[in-house]
Design an enzyme around this catalytic site. Structure first.
Site, PDB file in Angstrom:
ATOM      1  N   THR A 104      -8.037   4.874  12.306  1.00  0.00           N
ATOM      2  CA  THR A 104      -9.308   5.211  11.645  1.00  0.00           C
ATOM      3  C   THR A 104      -9.918   4.010  10.935  1.00  0.00           C
ATOM      4  OG1 THR A 104      -8.169   5.904   9.622  1.00  0.00           O
ATOM      5  CG2 THR A 104      -8.563   7.594  11.310  1.00  0.00           C
TER       6      THR A 104
ATOM      7  N   LYS B 267       0.847  -1.194   0.000  1.00  0.00           N
ATOM      8  CA  LYS B 267       0.000   0.000   0.000  1.00  0.00           C
ATOM      9  C   LYS B 267       0.882   1.245   0.000  1.00  0.00           C
ATOM     10  CE  LYS B 267      -0.307   0.803   4.962  1.00  0.00           C
ATOM     11  NZ  LYS B 267      -1.125   0.850   6.171  1.00  0.00           N
TER      12      LYS B 267
ATOM     13  N   ASP C 270      -2.210  -6.169  12.828  1.00  0.00           N
ATOM     14  CA  ASP C 270      -1.489  -4.899  12.877  1.00  0.00           C
ATOM     15  C   ASP C 270      -1.245  -4.555  14.335  1.00  0.00           C
ATOM     16  OD1 ASP C 270      -0.213  -2.697  11.856  1.00  0.00           O
ATOM     17  OD2 ASP C 270      -1.925  -1.973  10.704  1.00  0.00           O
TER      18      ASP C 270
ATOM     19  N   GLY D  87      -9.180   2.662   8.198  1.00  0.00           N
ATOM     20  CA  GLY D  87      -9.175   2.721   6.742  1.00  0.00           C
ATOM     21  C   GLY D  87      -8.339   1.617   6.127  1.00  0.00           C
TER      22      GLY D  87
END
Length: 311
Positions: A225, A194, A220, A227
């Site tokens: 947020t 990404k 993670d 996203g």
């Protein structure tokens, strides 16, 4: 352990976690009141002697970050001035950890500033979990115990008995964590490529690895947020993943995170309670880090190896 040998205090950042820790250890929570003056300044009153004691201050520096940092600094300073023998800052979540380097000219390195402030206030030792950048350990000139959240998350998924698993790292920086997690649960590994055109904005470019037809677990250290995790889950699902789970150590869950998770293809999000969750939804499963932190405190107090907890 006799309660007189050490004392555990906490600020307002995550009092329920501090209570779980003392319940696990069988000791009372230290008597301290943190209030605010009319102008917002912090007022601290420690209502018991700490002279000659080993003090552990439980205070993650999560939202409201700056208030919680000041509470921690003031508590450490007060304990030092009250002649505590040794002060350990137990910070399950280390705020400003994502500002650990200069990515452009004139950027601050706030994670290092945090280390300077905590050390100057009088802390003798730090206990934290899953630093966003492990190199932050080198910002401190005092001992730091860095506890991983992967064993707690892996144990939960092992007990679920899921089959044909693939662990996915949502970015290149989390590959080591994802590989460790995959080895613990016997899964294959894939990586999402990404890019971040702006803070809190991510774009999925590619997925590296074989995950088609498998149950995917994205892992993670922080979900902010949401996203990255929700976009990644959708990309995996569209490219052939059977179903998608997600997990992290620190559930920041700011701004649109809860709504994004509600509308996502993620079946379950597994997190720990390093940070208190203000709003929860049925898909979120919270695991406690209190036993891990409690055992770490015991080992530090008795001068035993903390790394043996994970071997």
């Amino acid at each position: 352990m006799a309660s007189k040998e050490f004392k555990i205090f906490c600020g307002n950042a995550n009092r329920p976690l501090a209570q779980e820790i003392v319940d696990y250890l069988g000791v009372p929570l230290g008597e301290a009141k943190i209030q605010r003056f009319g102008d917002g300044e912090i007022c601290l009153a420690i209502d018991e002697s700490v002279r000659g004691s080993d003090i552990y201050v439980v205070q993650p520096t999560c939202y409201p970050t700056n208030d919680n940092i000041m509470e921690l600094l003031i508590m450490i300073d007060a304990m030092r001035r009250a002649s505590a023998r040794r002060i350990t800052a137990v910070m399950p979540y280390y705020g400003y950890a994502r500002q650990e380097r200069k990515s452009r000219a004139r950027d601050p390195i706030t994670a290092k500033l945090m280390a300077n402030l905590i050390t100057t206030a009088g802390a003798d030792r730090i206990v934290t979990m899953d630093l966003h950048a492990p190199a932050i350990q080198g910002f401190f000139d005092i001992p730091l115990d860095h506890l991983p959240g992967v064993p707690i998350l892996a144990e939960y998924f092992q007990e679920k008995g899921l089959e044909n698993l693939c662990v996915v790292s949502p970015d290149l920086g989390g590959v080591t964590r994802a590989r460790n997690f995959a080895e613990r649960i016997g899964a294959t590994l894939a990586i999402i490529d990404k890019r971040r055109p702006a803070p809190n904005v991510s774009e999925i470019m590619n997925v590296i690895g074989e995950f088609q037809g498998k149950t995917v677990i994205m892992i993670d250290d922080i979900i902010d947020t949401a996203g990255t995790i929700t976009q990644g889950a959708l990309a995996l699902k569209e490219r052939g993943a059977k179903e998608v789970y997600a997990c992290c150590t620190h559930p920041v869950l700011s701004g649109p995170a809860i709504e994004r998770l509600k509308n996502s293809v993620i079946r379950e999000l597994v997190v720990t309670n390093t940070i208190p969750i203000e709003k929860t939804i049925p898909m979120i499963k919270v695991l406690s880090v209190a036993p891990l932190l409690g055992e770490a405190i015991v080992r530090i107090h008795e001068d035993l190896s903390v790394s043996k907890l994970f071997s």
